[in-house]
Design a protein around this motif. Structure first.
Motif, short mmCIF file in Angstrom:
data_model
loop_
_atom_site.label_atom_id
_atom_site.label_comp_id
_atom_site.label_asym_id
_atom_site.label_seq_id
_atom_site.Cartn_x
_atom_site.Cartn_y
_atom_site.Cartn_z
N GLY A 169 0.79 -1.22 0.00
CA GLY A 169 0.00 0.00 0.00
C GLY A 169 0.82 1.27 0.00
N LEU A 170 2.13 1.15 0.09
CA LEU A 170 3.00 2.32 0.07
C LEU A 170 3.57 2.49 -1.34
CD1 LEU A 170 4.69 4.58 1.40
CD2 LEU A 170 6.37 2.84 2.03
N LYS A 191 1.49 8.82 -2.71
CA LYS A 191 0.12 9.06 -2.30
C LYS A 191 -0.03 8.56 -0.85
CE LYS A 191 -1.67 4.65 -4.09
NZ LYS A 191 -2.66 4.02 -4.98
N PRO A 192 -1.10 8.98 -0.17
CA PRO A 192 -1.27 8.56 1.22
C PRO A 192 -1.38 7.04 1.35
CG PRO A 192 -2.74 10.39 0.68
CD PRO A 192 -2.15 9.91 -0.61
N PHE A 193 -0.92 6.55 2.49
CA PHE A 193 -1.04 5.13 2.79
C PHE A 193 -1.49 4.98 4.24
CE2 PHE A 193 3.24 6.51 3.49
CZ PHE A 193 3.67 5.90 4.66
N LYS A 194 -1.82 3.79 4.66
CA LYS A 194 -2.53 3.58 5.91
C LYS A 194 -1.64 3.29 7.11
CE LYS A 194 -6.69 4.27 4.42
NZ LYS A 194 -7.44 5.46 4.88
N ASN A 195 -0.54 2.55 6.90
CA ASN A 195 0.26 2.19 8.07
C ASN A 195 1.67 1.83 7.63
OD1 ASN A 195 0.33 -0.76 7.42
ND2 ASN A 195 -1.87 -0.57 7.78
N GLY A 219 -4.18 6.88 10.37
CA GLY A 219 -4.61 8.01 9.55
C GLY A 219 -4.05 7.86 8.15
N ASN A 220 -4.04 8.94 7.41
CA ASN A 220 -3.51 8.93 6.06
C ASN A 220 -2.07 9.43 6.09
OD1 ASN A 220 -6.01 8.10 4.92
ND2 ASN A 220 -6.76 10.21 5.10
N LEU A 221 -1.10 8.48 5.80
CA LEU A 221 0.31 8.79 5.92
C LEU A 221 0.89 9.27 4.60
CD1 LEU A 221 -0.33 6.53 8.19
CD2 LEU A 221 2.15 6.22 8.25
N ASN A 222 1.78 10.25 4.72
CA ASN A 222 2.58 10.70 3.58
C ASN A 222 4.01 10.87 4.05
OD1 ASN A 222 1.01 11.35 1.01
ND2 ASN A 222 -0.27 12.34 2.58
N VAL A 223 4.95 10.21 3.29
CA VAL A 223 6.36 10.35 3.62
C VAL A 223 6.91 11.51 2.79
CG1 VAL A 223 8.64 9.28 3.63
CG2 VAL A 223 6.60 7.91 4.18
N THR A 224 7.31 12.56 3.46
CA THR A 224 7.92 13.71 2.76
C THR A 224 9.28 13.29 2.22
OG1 THR A 224 6.76 15.18 4.29
CG2 THR A 224 8.56 16.13 2.98
N GLU A 245 11.01 12.68 7.33
CA GLU A 245 9.85 13.42 7.77
C GLU A 245 8.63 12.84 7.08
OE1 GLU A 245 10.21 17.56 7.04
OE2 GLU A 245 11.85 17.87 8.49
N ALA A 246 7.53 12.85 7.87
CA ALA A 246 6.28 12.34 7.32
C ALA A 246 5.13 13.10 7.96
CB ALA A 246 6.15 10.84 7.59
N THR A 247 3.97 13.01 7.36
CA THR A 247 2.76 13.60 7.92
C THR A 247 1.67 12.54 7.94
OG1 THR A 247 2.00 14.40 5.77
CG2 THR A 247 3.33 15.91 7.11
N ILE A 248 0.79 12.68 8.94
CA ILE A 248 -0.35 11.78 9.05
C ILE A 248 -1.60 12.66 9.17
CG2 ILE A 248 -1.39 9.88 10.33
CD1 ILE A 248 1.36 9.27 11.50
N GLN A 249 -2.45 12.59 8.15
CA GLN A 249 -3.65 13.42 8.13
C GLN A 249 -4.79 12.71 8.86
OE1 GLN A 249 -3.58 16.46 6.74
NE2 GLN A 249 -1.46 16.21 6.06
N ASN A 250 -5.64 13.56 9.54
CA ASN A 250 -6.81 13.03 10.24
C ASN A 250 -6.42 11.85 11.12
OD1 ASN A 250 -8.47 14.89 8.85
ND2 ASN A 250 -8.54 13.50 7.09
N ALA A 251 -5.47 12.12 11.99
CA ALA A 251 -4.85 11.04 12.77
C ALA A 251 -5.62 10.75 14.05
CB ALA A 251 -3.41 11.42 13.12
N ASN A 252 -5.61 9.50 14.44
CA ASN A 252 -6.04 9.05 15.76
C ASN A 252 -4.82 8.50 16.49
OD1 ASN A 252 -8.79 9.66 15.55
ND2 ASN A 252 -9.17 7.78 14.40
#
Length: 867
Positions: A169-170, A191-195, A219-224, A245-252
């Motif tokens: 999924g990555l 693109k975003p991935f899950k885990n 959440g929705n992961l993105n690796v910068t 660096e990475a970001t996780i959108q709408n994270a729990n």
């Protein structure tokens, strides 16, 4: 020998030409085997290069391939030779031991499908390098798909790869290169991935770290970007080299499995220097914002790795924040019910000792209400520091309702559920209906708190314990002596020692128990000494204070405007008020209506003078004082409407009542007295009536009695005999007192000057009557009076009925009388009289009246005729 060599050479040449000719045409072999090699459906042809097609071939040797890495290396290593020799190779099934291959090769495509890899690429050979333009390369044991250009140096075995990688999924863009020891990579996601679960295939970490990497944040992961290197031998990443660096959108974010997750619009993840950090944007735990919070895992690859959870919030220290703390075994006993707080605390957990959690924190609150268990207080400013199990409240400006305010310094041991500290008291003010019960200012006391079950607060300097329980707040004031100087109420009531226990159930409901000692109440035990000890029960409800003794001999009810006091078998003392009474107390007394009801209760006007009371009601307010008292048949009504309007009405006052009032045990005997008076608090005018009352033990009267008893003998010795006979047979007048059958007098009493003036004195007794007026100075204890004494009443009764003789012996007034002047000390007054002169004139008066008899007889006869 030479011929043999020529023959062999010619034979090989012929065979070569034959083989070339045969291969040029093409050879089809359905099946053959040799040396353990089994081949099915073989087609071979020589064009520009060899063309080989095999449906199935089985080799006898075991496969040495154990992973996609060495499988890929081996196949790429064959490529240069295969490309030189073969124009095309198509092997549908190549079976080696338990490994099965599919191989396709020509100038446009290189395709290999084995147990570990699947490659579809266009191969190029440039010197020592083989270049694969990958349509796809699938590493089956890593579930990884690659696309791009793969350039391998066959001499050094190093490679360069640029392209895309797809892994569980990555989808990433990746640049990679290698040297003899490491593979260096730089990737970013497409693109975003899950885990990050795929990382488990490459590295194993401490369990808690893996939880944070793989499970705690979703959440929705993105690796910068992610940079690092991989060991070529073990194909494991070198953790210290990772930088990303990475970001996780709408994270729990799940801090603990037994906690609700924190929701964050975005989590910024950084990995650098072996530390993995999670920075949360707009995080909310339940309904509480925790902006600025982050999680840092230090030394992921090291032995002493640990995780630090930093939680920051400007929200109050509410139940949600406490729940978050308690999940990490931080039991903070404080809860903030309103206001704002800047909170910053960190939880540090070492993975080799997960049971040990180090905590540091700082909470800065303003204009907030806090609750310590069930104890609530208000903080204008509060600094709370958290250091593992120790919580420190430092230099915090606190206020408890309208009760107290000051600076609190407190150290709380959450493990032992106890606290110690100091309270710099600026003000402690307890009021009831505008009355200062306790007023403390600028004082310091030690504070001990035990909140193991209920909250116990000890104020050592005042010997006071406050217990905050479910049913209310219990306050034990174990030494009223320590609070006496700070309580107007205790001072007014002169309560210097004792114990007071309060139970504050609600804001307007208090239960009271008191054990009071060394009392100085204006109350005495009936006919005994002053009351010095008392046990009281009662409380405050809806603004009304009630107190009573266990046997109900004392009852008190106090509301905002009225005090009701009931005394049963207790006497009321009239004590002089403190001249230094405060203005506040005077104002309170003026506002308060006081009603005292007594049963079998006396009112002491002085230490020895008292009003006997079977029942009475005493009413006191701003101006008016009213007393309505009954004692057997005696009634007393005192009504002071104001200082200039005072009325007194006493009826049927018994000898017992008057003797007690005047502190004379045997002043009066039998009979009754009435008194009516009116005036002011400084002057009274009135009248006293006596009915069948015997007066005894009064120095003034005793001297008159002696005088009256001796007067007949002084006037005429012949008259003494009937006087003595009359005294012996009549109880009206003797040396033990004087019985007043009926009588009275008017008086004017100047209370301020203590001057008593009487006039219209007229008392009638069986033996003597008194008529006159006089005055007394009670301060100087002196008397000045003029009294007419009518005596020898038995004698005059007999003679008065005998015509002629009554005039001869008694004269026109038909009586025996004399005038006396009383002066000097009230305790031993002097009596001055003209009795000797009057005695000398008796014979002359009798001779004169003898010559007047004829005319008197004619007048008597004429009066009789007229009638």
């Amino acid at each position: 020998m030479l011929k043999t060599i020529k023959f062999l050479s010619i034979s090989i040449f012929i065979l070569g030409i034959a083989a070339f000719f045969i291969l040029s045409v093409g050879i089809n072999i359905d099946r053959f085997s040799f040396a353990g090699i089994n081949v099915s459906k073989l087609y071979i042809k020589l064009d520009k290069k060899l063309i080989v097609q095999i449906e199935k071939i089985r080799l006898p040797k075991q496969s040495q391939t154990t992973s996609s890495r060495n499988d890929l290396k081996r196949h790429i290593g064959y490529l240069p030779t295969a490309l030189r020799l073969f124009q095309k190779v198509d092997i549908e099934r190549l079976i080696v031991d338990n490994n099965e291959f599919t191989i396709t090769l020509d100038n446009d495509i290189f395709y290999v499908d084995t147990k570990f890899i699947n490659i579809a690429a266009q191969p190029f050979v440039e010197g020592k390098n083989i270049i694969l333009k990958l349509y796809s390369m699938y590493l089956k044991d890593y579930d990884m798909m690659l696309e791009g250009e793969f350039d391998v140096n066959l001499k050094t075995d190093n490679f360069i790869f640029k392209g895309n990688a797809y892994l569980e999924g990555l989808d990433t863009v990746i640049d990679a290169r290698s040297d003899a020891n490491y593979i260096y990579f730089d990737l970013s996601s497409l693109k975003p991935f899950k885990n990050l679960h795929f990382v488990k295939n490459f590295v194993r970490l401490q369990h808690t770290i893996e939880e944070w990497l793989y499970d705690n944040i979703t959440g929705n992961l993105n690796v910068t970007y992610l940079k690092g290197k991989i060991n070529r031998e073990s194909f494991l990443p070198v953790i210290e080299s990772l930088d990303g660096e990475a970001t996780i959108q709408n994270a729990n974010i799940t801090f603990k499995h037994d906690l609700d997750p924190v929701q964050s619009s975005q989590v910024n993840v950084t990995f650098k220097n072996d530390n993995l950090s999670f920075f949360l944007e707009n995080p909310i735990f339940k309904n509480t914002p925790i902006d600025g919070s982050n999680v840092v895992i230090h030394g992921i690859s090291k032995e002493g790795s640990n995780i630090v959870v930093n939680i920051k919030t400007k929200s109050r220290l509410n139940e949600e924040i406490l729940e978050l703390l308690q999940a990490y075994q931080v039991k903070l006993p404080l809860i903030q019910t309103d206001g704002s707080t800047d909170s910053d605390f960190a939880l540090q957990i070492y993975f080799n000792d997960v049971d040990t959690i180090l905590t540091k924190g700082h909470f800065k609150a303003s204009n907030s209400h806090f609750r310590l268990q069930n104890f609530e207080f208000f903080a204008h400013e509060a600094d709370v520091y958290l250091d593992n199990s120790k919580v420190t409240i430092k230099d915090s400006k606190v206020e408890v309702d309208d009760l107290t305010k000051g600076i609190l310094n407190l150290e709380i041991d959450t493990t032992a559920s106890k606290a110690k500290g100091v309270f710099d008291l600026h003000d402690l003010h307890i009021q009831h209906n505008d009355m200062d019960l306790i007023k403390l200012q600028n004082s310091t006391t030690k504070v001990d708190v035990d909140f193991h079950e209920d909250t116990l607060i000890s104020l050592d300097n005042f010997d006071t314990i406050i217990a905050v329980q479910k049913e209310g707040v219990k306050v034990a004031l174990n030494s009223l002596e320590k609070l006496y100087a700070y309580s107007t109420l205790l001072q007014d009531l002169k309560i210097k020692q004792g114990e007071l226990y309060l139970l504050l159930k609600q804001k307007d409901e208090i239960t009271i128990n008191a054990k009071l000692q060394e009392l100085d109440f204006p109350i005495a035990v009936h006919n005994q000494n002053k009351l010095t000890k008392m046990t009281l029960e009662g409380g405050v409800k809806q603004g009304v204070l009630t107190l009573h003794s266990p046997q109900n001999e004392f009852k008190l009810l106090l509301n905002k405007n009225r005090l009701d006091l009931q005394l049963n078998g207790l006497d009321l003392l009239n004590e002089e008020k403190n001249k230094n009474t405060s203005n506040e107390e005077k104002t309170l007394n003026e506002k308060l209506l006081t009603v005292i009801k007594g049963h079998n209760s006396n009112i002491y006007l002085t230490p020895t003078q008292k009003l006997l009371g079977s029942n009475y009601t005493l009413t006191l307010n701003k101006q008016q004082t009213k007393l309505d008292l009954q004692h057997n048949k005696t009634t007393l009504l005192y009504n002071e409407k104001n200082a200039d309007d005072v009325r007194i009405d006493i009826k049927k006052a018994s000898d017992e009542f008057i003797n007690a009032l005047l502190d004379k045990k045997e002043l009066l005997s039998e009979g009754s007295i009435d008194l009516q008076a009116k005036g002011s608090t400084t002057k009274l005018l009135g009248h006293v009536s006596l009915d069948d009352t015997k007066i005894k033990n009064l120095a003034l009267l005793n001297n008159l009695i002696i005088f009256v008893n001796t007067a007949p003998g002084l006037i005429n010795p012949l008259l003494a005999l009937p006087s003595v006979v009359g005294m012996a047979t009549n109880s009206g007048f003797n040396l033990n007192g004087y019985r007043v059958v009926k009588g009275g007098f008017d008086f004017n009493y100047n209370i301020q000057k203590q001057q008593f003036t009487f006039e219209n004195l007229n008392t009638q007794g069986n033996m003597a009557d008194f008529i006159g007026q006089g005055s007394m100075d009670l301060n100087k204890r002196i008397v000045d009076a003029d009294i007419d004494i009518i005596f020898m009443k038995d004698y005059t009764k007999i003679v008065g009925y005998i015509p002629v003789l009554n005039y001869l012996f008694l004269g026109d007034d038909n009586r025996v009388a004399t005038s006396v002047q009383i002066s000097g000390s009230l305790d031993d007054p002097k009596i001055n009289t003209n009795l000797s002169k009057e005695a000398a004139n008796v014979p002359l008066d009798m001779v004169k009246r003898l010559f007047d008899l004829p005319s008197k007889g004619i007048n008597y006869f004429n009066d009789s005729q007229k009638e």
